[in-house]
Design a protein around this motif. Structure first.
Motif, PDB file in Angstrom:
ATOM      1  N   GLY A  67       0.806  -1.215   0.000  1.00  0.00           N
ATOM      2  CA  GLY A  67       0.000   0.000   0.000  1.00  0.00           C
ATOM      3  C   GLY A  67       0.838   1.265   0.000  1.00  0.00           C
ATOM      4  N   ASP A  68       0.443   2.243   0.820  1.00  0.00           N
ATOM      5  CA  ASP A  68       1.201   3.496   0.811  1.00  0.00           C
ATOM      6  C   ASP A  68       2.354   3.487   1.812  1.00  0.00           C
ATOM      7  OD1 ASP A  68      -0.089   3.831   3.168  1.00  0.00           O
ATOM      8  OD2 ASP A  68      -1.421   5.436   2.473  1.00  0.00           O
ATOM      9  N   SER A  69       2.734   2.287   2.264  1.00  0.00           N
ATOM     10  CA  SER A  69       3.950   2.201   3.079  1.00  0.00           C
ATOM     11  C   SER A  69       5.200   2.216   2.205  1.00  0.00           C
ATOM     12  CB  SER A  69       3.946   0.930   3.947  1.00  0.00           C
ATOM     13  OG  SER A  69       4.180  -0.219   3.162  1.00  0.00           O
ATOM     14  N   VAL A  70       5.019   2.160   0.870  1.00  0.00           N
ATOM     15  CA  VAL A  70       6.171   2.256  -0.033  1.00  0.00           C
ATOM     16  C   VAL A  70       5.907   3.290  -1.129  1.00  0.00           C
ATOM     17  CG1 VAL A  70       6.899  -0.147   0.341  1.00  0.00           C
ATOM     18  CG2 VAL A  70       5.372   0.404  -1.575  1.00  0.00           C
ATOM     19  N   ASP A  71       7.000   3.808  -1.710  1.00  0.00           N
ATOM     20  CA  ASP A  71       6.896   4.749  -2.833  1.00  0.00           C
ATOM     21  C   ASP A  71       6.961   4.032  -4.171  1.00  0.00           C
ATOM     22  OD1 ASP A  71       6.969   7.146  -1.158  1.00  0.00           O
ATOM     23  OD2 ASP A  71       9.027   6.499  -0.730  1.00  0.00           O
ATOM     24  N   TYR A  72       7.710   2.922  -4.196  1.00  0.00           N
ATOM     25  CA  TYR A  72       7.795   2.142  -5.442  1.00  0.00           C
ATOM     26  C   TYR A  72       7.991   0.680  -5.124  1.00  0.00           C
ATOM     27  CZ  TYR A  72      13.034   2.396  -5.311  1.00  0.00           C
ATOM     28  OH  TYR A  72      14.365   2.317  -4.974  1.00  0.00           O
ATOM     29  N   TRP A  89      15.117   4.612  -7.366  1.00  0.00           N
ATOM     30  CA  TRP A  89      13.822   5.197  -7.764  1.00  0.00           C
ATOM     31  C   TRP A  89      13.691   5.348  -9.286  1.00  0.00           C
ATOM     32  CZ3 TRP A  89       9.080   6.612  -6.350  1.00  0.00           C
ATOM     33  CH2 TRP A  89       8.451   7.672  -6.997  1.00  0.00           C
ATOM     34  N   PRO A  90      12.596   4.829  -9.867  1.00  0.00           N
ATOM     35  CA  PRO A  90      12.390   4.932 -11.317  1.00  0.00           C
ATOM     36  C   PRO A  90      11.420   6.064 -11.670  1.00  0.00           C
ATOM     37  CG  PRO A  90      10.937   3.269 -10.408  1.00  0.00           C
ATOM     38  CD  PRO A  90      11.589   3.950  -9.231  1.00  0.00           C
ATOM     39  N   GLU A  91      11.850   6.978 -12.542  1.00  0.00           N
ATOM     40  CA  GLU A  91      10.886   7.992 -13.025  1.00  0.00           C
ATOM     41  C   GLU A  91       9.821   7.316 -13.895  1.00  0.00           C
ATOM     42  OE1 GLU A  91      10.429  10.981 -12.104  1.00  0.00           O
ATOM     43  OE2 GLU A  91      12.247  11.066 -10.853  1.00  0.00           O
ATOM     44  N   GLN A  92      10.256   6.338 -14.694  1.00  0.00           N
ATOM     45  CA  GLN A  92       9.347   5.567 -15.542  1.00  0.00           C
ATOM     46  C   GLN A  92       9.485   4.092 -15.177  1.00  0.00           C
ATOM     47  OE1 GLN A  92       7.072   6.668 -17.731  1.00  0.00           O
ATOM     48  NE2 GLN A  92       7.621   8.800 -17.353  1.00  0.00           N
ATOM     49  N   PRO A  93       8.444   3.287 -15.442  1.00  0.00           N
ATOM     50  CA  PRO A  93       8.547   1.845 -15.168  1.00  0.00           C
ATOM     51  C   PRO A  93       9.783   1.271 -15.859  1.00  0.00           C
ATOM     52  CG  PRO A  93       6.303   2.431 -15.790  1.00  0.00           C
ATOM     53  CD  PRO A  93       7.133   3.652 -16.025  1.00  0.00           C
TER      54      PRO A  93
END
Ligand code: UDP
Ligand code: MN
Length: 177
Positions: A67-72, A89-93
């Motif tokens: 859920g919202d416990s992660v950013d990606y 962190w990925p800007e795009q998949p």
């Protein structure tokens, strides 16, 4: 800025692979200079016996639990282990493995599976995976299509992984279905 990563591993009946995964991936993530600003959790999502494997549904369950416990999130096959990889962190998949799969880099660059990073918000916008792909294959092709239709641009990072051997359930040695 610090980002929170949740690694989701769809899993059933590959004990040896899971042992190697757990001996490799947690330390790789905590020691990776590219993930200096990343807090990572790993979630193994195991399917109960009785029905054909459903990789997409298991990944959906994992993403929902995080859920919202992660950013990606990273949707991560249990049999594919990093040698040189960028989990940041990925800007795009992003599919982060191109080298070291059982087929060549050229085919890998056309696919969007095995080990991929997606912002949690992008995964939710695409409504995740279909739950309707039972047994081997095509849930990943479908996810890529969903992401494209949302205006995202799934791409690749030039990572090198190693593939643990197993009997092929759906693909030829050259990677074709
Ligand atoms: N998987 C699993 N048990 C199975 C089938 C698949 O745990 O019986 C998981 C595992 O994470 C595996 C991934 O789903 O790495 C992809 O399946 P598989 O390795 O059979 O596909 P391929 O190597 O042909 O891409
Ligand atoms: Mn495999």
């Amino acid at each position: 800025m610090r980002k929170r990563l949740g690694v989701v591993v769809p899993y059933r009946d590959r004990e040896q692979h899971l042992a190697e995964f757990l001996a490799t991936v947690p330390s790789f993530l905590s020691e990776s200079p590219r993930c200096e600003h990343v807090t990572a959790r790993i979630l193994i999502v195991e399917q109960v016996p009785g029905k054909p494997f459903n990789r997409g549904a298991l990944c959906n369950v994992g993403a929902r639990i995080l859920g919202d416990s992660v950013d990606y999130i990273c949707l991560h096959d249990v049999d594919t282990l990093p040698i040189d990889a960028d989990y940041s962190w990925p800007e795009q998949p992003s599919m982060i493995v191109v080298h070291g799969l059982k087929f060549g880099a050229e085919l890998a660059r056309k696919l969007f599976g095995t080990v991929v990073l997606i912002q949690q918000a992008q995964f939710i916008a695409a409504n995740g995976f279909s739950n309707e792909y039972w047994d081997w294959g095509f849930e990943d092709v479908d996810l890529r299509e969903r992401l494209l239709r949302c205006g995202f641009r799934p791409g690749h990072r030039e990572g090198t992984f190693r593939s643990l051997p197993h009997p092929d359930l759906g693909s030829n040695p050259d990677g074709t279905p």
